[in-house]
Scaffold this active site. Structure first.
Site, mmCIF file in Angstrom:
data_model
loop_
_atom_site.group_PDB
_atom_site.id
_atom_site.type_symbol
_atom_site.label_atom_id
_atom_site.label_comp_id
_atom_site.label_asym_id
_atom_site.label_seq_id
_atom_site.Cartn_x
_atom_site.Cartn_y
_atom_site.Cartn_z
ATOM 1 N N ASP A 28 26.281 52.694 70.978
ATOM 2 C CA ASP A 28 27.100 53.889 71.161
ATOM 3 C C ASP A 28 28.418 53.694 70.410
ATOM 4 O O ASP A 28 29.201 52.798 70.734
ATOM 5 C CB ASP A 28 27.346 54.087 72.662
ATOM 6 C CG ASP A 28 28.273 55.235 72.988
ATOM 7 O OD1 ASP A 28 28.574 56.029 72.071
ATOM 8 O OD2 ASP A 28 28.702 55.321 74.152
ATOM 9 N N ASN A 30 30.859 56.148 70.005
ATOM 10 C CA ASN A 30 31.978 57.013 70.413
ATOM 11 C C ASN A 30 32.249 57.018 71.914
ATOM 12 O O ASN A 30 33.040 57.826 72.407
ATOM 13 C CB ASN A 30 31.749 58.453 69.922
ATOM 14 C CG ASN A 30 30.472 59.069 70.491
ATOM 15 O OD1 ASN A 30 29.810 58.478 71.344
ATOM 16 N ND2 ASN A 30 30.128 60.256 70.014
ATOM 17 N N ASP A 32 30.453 57.871 74.555
ATOM 18 C CA ASP A 32 29.967 58.937 75.438
ATOM 19 C C ASP A 32 28.764 58.508 76.273
ATOM 20 O O ASP A 32 28.202 59.313 77.008
ATOM 21 C CB ASP A 32 29.642 60.202 74.640
ATOM 22 C CG ASP A 32 28.461 60.021 73.682
ATOM 23 O OD1 ASP A 32 27.936 58.892 73.555
ATOM 24 O OD2 ASP A 32 28.076 61.022 73.034
ATOM 25 N N ASP A 36 23.975 56.408 69.001
ATOM 26 C CA ASP A 36 24.058 57.413 67.950
ATOM 27 C C ASP A 36 23.821 56.774 66.589
ATOM 28 O O ASP A 36 23.648 55.558 66.464
ATOM 29 C CB ASP A 36 25.410 58.120 68.000
ATOM 30 C CG ASP A 36 26.576 57.154 68.162
ATOM 31 O OD1 ASP A 36 26.610 56.145 67.436
ATOM 32 O OD2 ASP A 36 27.448 57.407 69.023
ATOM 33 N N ASP A 105 10.684 59.480 62.742
ATOM 34 C CA ASP A 105 9.642 60.158 63.513
ATOM 35 C C ASP A 105 9.506 61.604 63.058
ATOM 36 O O ASP A 105 10.507 62.261 62.729
ATOM 37 C CB ASP A 105 10.005 60.159 64.996
ATOM 38 C CG ASP A 105 9.071 59.315 65.833
ATOM 39 O OD1 ASP A 105 7.856 59.456 65.667
ATOM 40 O OD2 ASP A 105 9.556 58.521 66.655
ATOM 41 N N ASP A 207 4.046 61.595 65.243
ATOM 42 C CA ASP A 207 3.805 61.545 66.674
ATOM 43 C C ASP A 207 2.601 62.386 67.071
ATOM 44 O O ASP A 207 2.420 63.505 66.577
ATOM 45 C CB ASP A 207 5.060 62.062 67.397
ATOM 46 C CG ASP A 207 4.966 61.964 68.897
ATOM 47 O OD1 ASP A 207 5.036 60.844 69.408
ATOM 48 O OD2 ASP A 207 4.816 63.017 69.551
ATOM 49 N N GLU A 271 0.605 57.912 65.076
ATOM 50 C CA GLU A 271 0.355 57.488 66.446
ATOM 51 C C GLU A 271 -0.929 58.166 66.906
ATOM 52 O O GLU A 271 -1.055 59.390 66.830
ATOM 53 C CB GLU A 271 1.507 57.908 67.354
ATOM 54 C CG GLU A 271 1.249 57.550 68.814
ATOM 55 C CD GLU A 271 2.068 58.387 69.792
ATOM 56 O OE1 GLU A 271 2.439 57.853 70.842
ATOM 57 O OE2 GLU A 271 2.313 59.569 69.506
ATOM 58 N N HIS A 333 8.815 52.732 73.050
ATOM 59 C CA HIS A 333 9.636 53.509 73.968
ATOM 60 C C HIS A 333 8.828 54.193 75.061
ATOM 61 O O HIS A 333 9.415 54.718 76.024
ATOM 62 C CB HIS A 333 10.411 54.577 73.189
ATOM 63 C CG HIS A 333 9.496 55.556 72.502
ATOM 64 N ND1 HIS A 333 8.686 55.203 71.439
ATOM 65 C CD2 HIS A 333 9.233 56.855 72.745
ATOM 66 C CE1 HIS A 333 7.983 56.258 71.058
ATOM 67 N NE2 HIS A 333 8.302 57.270 71.836
ATOM 68 N N ASP A 334 7.520 54.238 74.937
ATOM 69 C CA ASP A 334 6.669 54.907 75.918
ATOM 70 C C ASP A 334 5.946 53.946 76.847
ATOM 71 O O ASP A 334 5.347 54.384 77.835
ATOM 72 C CB ASP A 334 5.605 55.759 75.201
ATOM 73 C CG ASP A 334 6.131 57.109 74.748
ATOM 74 O OD1 ASP A 334 7.117 57.586 75.333
ATOM 75 O OD2 ASP A 334 5.561 57.674 73.796
#
Length: 532
Positions: A28, A30, A32, A36, A105, A207, A271, A333-334
């Protein structure tokens, strides 16, 4: 540069190591709480030092984030939470300066319901984009057009009062299905691909590609036969023969390949999941007119890592003309973190080394998910902190994808791991703070250092990098396979279990060893790579 005198004639991606970055959770810049694009750029030195060839960045496009970027509202813009197109251009420039390729992706099976295309399509039955999505009338009793079920639970059809019809969504109901049978829709998504190619990307991970086309007759899916596997969703009760895997998908893929061939050195990987994944992976990558590679779910959802599983996966992709080139991932990530899926706490440190060395020895492209080089484990996310819509809908039966999406720990001396915010969107996890990059970087015995050595071995040895698998034997927990290229032969031995395995008639020059393995014995989770 890839190894071997013939490297200049071999595509850069053949045998490549790809590092997947989940942008929300990488860095990150910034404060928040959300990672990013500038954050990624600031940490690229870490990735380059691993010895990988390319990064793959999960979606960063404009999106309402109902499925965290896989619900795209504008394919050709960066969502403000991730930065700007100028930030993306800077990321590409820095990545290329480090000698790495950039893959992104692409989600072509569906969009967000906030996409301008869908807003126009749903407005009437006779507008210019009326047939850009999959619309159908209700049955006479008002029920959906077919029995198809969505991946995330419930019917794959949602009623839309504007058109007085149902629209198809194989995932969330805010992810309407594009009608890729329509050539105008194909042209539009190829235009998206061209937009990013012109910005300098080196390839695409596509994907859910086998969901890209449906049965136009909307025939019902048949019921799935009984199975010993638990069924946590209505989706699990059907054979998905009608809502996905249409035989025209390879024709669309040929159009993708025709476009990417107009650019230099572009890599495409699909995928592919589902009941017929192996057959589809092969049809999607066959010959020189389709995608370069595909990866399925051989390892991503496996409850155990077994020798038989590895040999079976490698056997599906022989080194033969016309057979496609595979890609392998143990984590993404899944899927829940592999160390947490496959081994209990007392064995994880040793198993992490074995896992890294095994991945480095597989024939095909290999994909490291961010933090895998650190040995990150699955974080237990309380229900009130969940963001993953699938986990929320199926709680507590589905392991949360959030537990594998937690922020990268860069330093270990604060509760947020140096992620860049005091309040990251997900907790880092106390166990993973102990595995932070800064804690491992200067330790020659750390998993991070071991990963760098494993990838250096792969990159420097043509047999391991892109050679054939000449044999693979599974004997209980003992995995024994051989890689060959140009007369060079490398034997790879792995003990996937907690008991030592004596080795008989084992000789050769030791190239790498894990967990004190020797030519006499493979200790628990020991591994040995030999030149023979």
């Amino acid at each position: 540069m890839a190894p071997g005198a013939e490297a200049s004639e071999r595509p850069w991606w053949r045998g490549a190591t790809i590092y997947q970055i989940y942008p929300r959770s990488f860095m990150d810049s910034n404060g928040d709480g959300i990672g990013d694009l500038p954050g990624i750029t600031s940490r690229l030195d870490h990735v380059a030092e691993l010895g990988v060839d390319a990064i793959w960045i999960s979606p960063f496009f404009r999106s309402p984030m109902k499925d965290f970027g896989y619900d795209v509202a504008d394919y050709c813009d960066v969502d403000p939470i991730f930065g700007t197109l100028a930030d993306f251009d800077a990321l590409v420039e820095r990545t290329h300066a480090l000698g790495l390729k950039v893959l992104i992706d692409q989600v072509y099976s569906h969009t967000s319901d906030q996409h301008a295309w869908f807003a126009e399509s749903r407005a009437s039955r006779d507008n210019a984009k009326a047939d850009w999505y999959v619309w159908a009338d209700a049955k006479p009793d008002g029920s959906p057009p077919s029995n198809w079920q969505s991946v995330f639970g419930g019917p794959a059809w949602t009623w839309d009062a504007r058109r007085g019809q149902y629209y198809l969504h194989n995932f969330l109901n805010c992810q309407p299905q594009l009608n890729l049978h329509n050539l105008a829709v194909q042209d539009a998504v190829l235009g998206v691909m061209r937009f990013w190619l012109d910005r300098g990307v080196d390839g695409f991970r596509i994907d859910a590609l086998n969901f890209a086309m449906h049965d136009p007759e909307l025939r019902d899916n048949p019921p799935a036969p009984p199975t010993n596997k638990p069924r946590t969703r209505p989706f699990d009760f059907q054979l998905k023969t009608r809502n996905m895997s249409h035989p025209d998908i390879p024709r669309f893929i040929a159009r993708i390949r025709a476009l990417t061939d107009k650019y230099d050195g572009i890599f495409t990987v699909a995928e592919v999941g589902g009941d017929e994944a192996e057959a589809e992976m092969k049809s999607f990558t066959q010959g020189e007119e389709h995608l370069n590679s595909a990866y399925g779910f051989n390892f991503l959802y496996a409850d155990r890592l077994t020798a038989g599983l590895v040999c079976a996966a490698l056997a599906e992709w022989p080194d033969e003309d016309g057979t496609g080139w595979p890609s392998w991932a143990f984590e993404n990530h899944d899927a829940p973190r592999a160390l947490s899926r496959w081994w209990d706490l007392e064995h994880r440190d040793a198993a992490a080394r074995l896992k890294v060395l095994l991945l480095a020895c597989l024939r095909g492209n290999i994909i490291f998910y961010q933090g895998e080089e650190l040995g990150l484990t699955q974080v237990d996310i309380p229900f009130d902190q969940l963001h993953d819509p699938e986990a929320i809908a199926n709680w507590p039966l589905t392991l949360s994808r959030d537990g594998a999406r937690t922020p990268m720990p860069w330093v270990g001396h604060d509760s947020h791991g140096g992620f860049g915010s005091d309040a990251p969107w997900l907790p880092v996890g106390a166990e993973n703070l102990a595995r932070a990059v800064a804690r491992q970087s200067d330790d020659p015995d750390s998993l991070l250092s071991f990963t760098k050595r494993a990838l250096a071995l792969r990159n420097g040895d043509p047999a391991l990098h892109h050679g054939a698998v000449s044999s693979c034997r599974a004997n209980g927990d003992l995995l024994d396979f051989t890689r060959e290229h140009g007369g060079r032969c490398v034997r790879c031995l792995f003990n996937l279990g907690p008991e030592p395995k004596p080795l008989n008639d084992c000789s050769g020059r030791v190239l790498a060893a894990a967990n004190d393995a020797s030519t006499d014995t493979l200790p628990p989770f020991g591994a040995l790579i030999l030149e023979i």
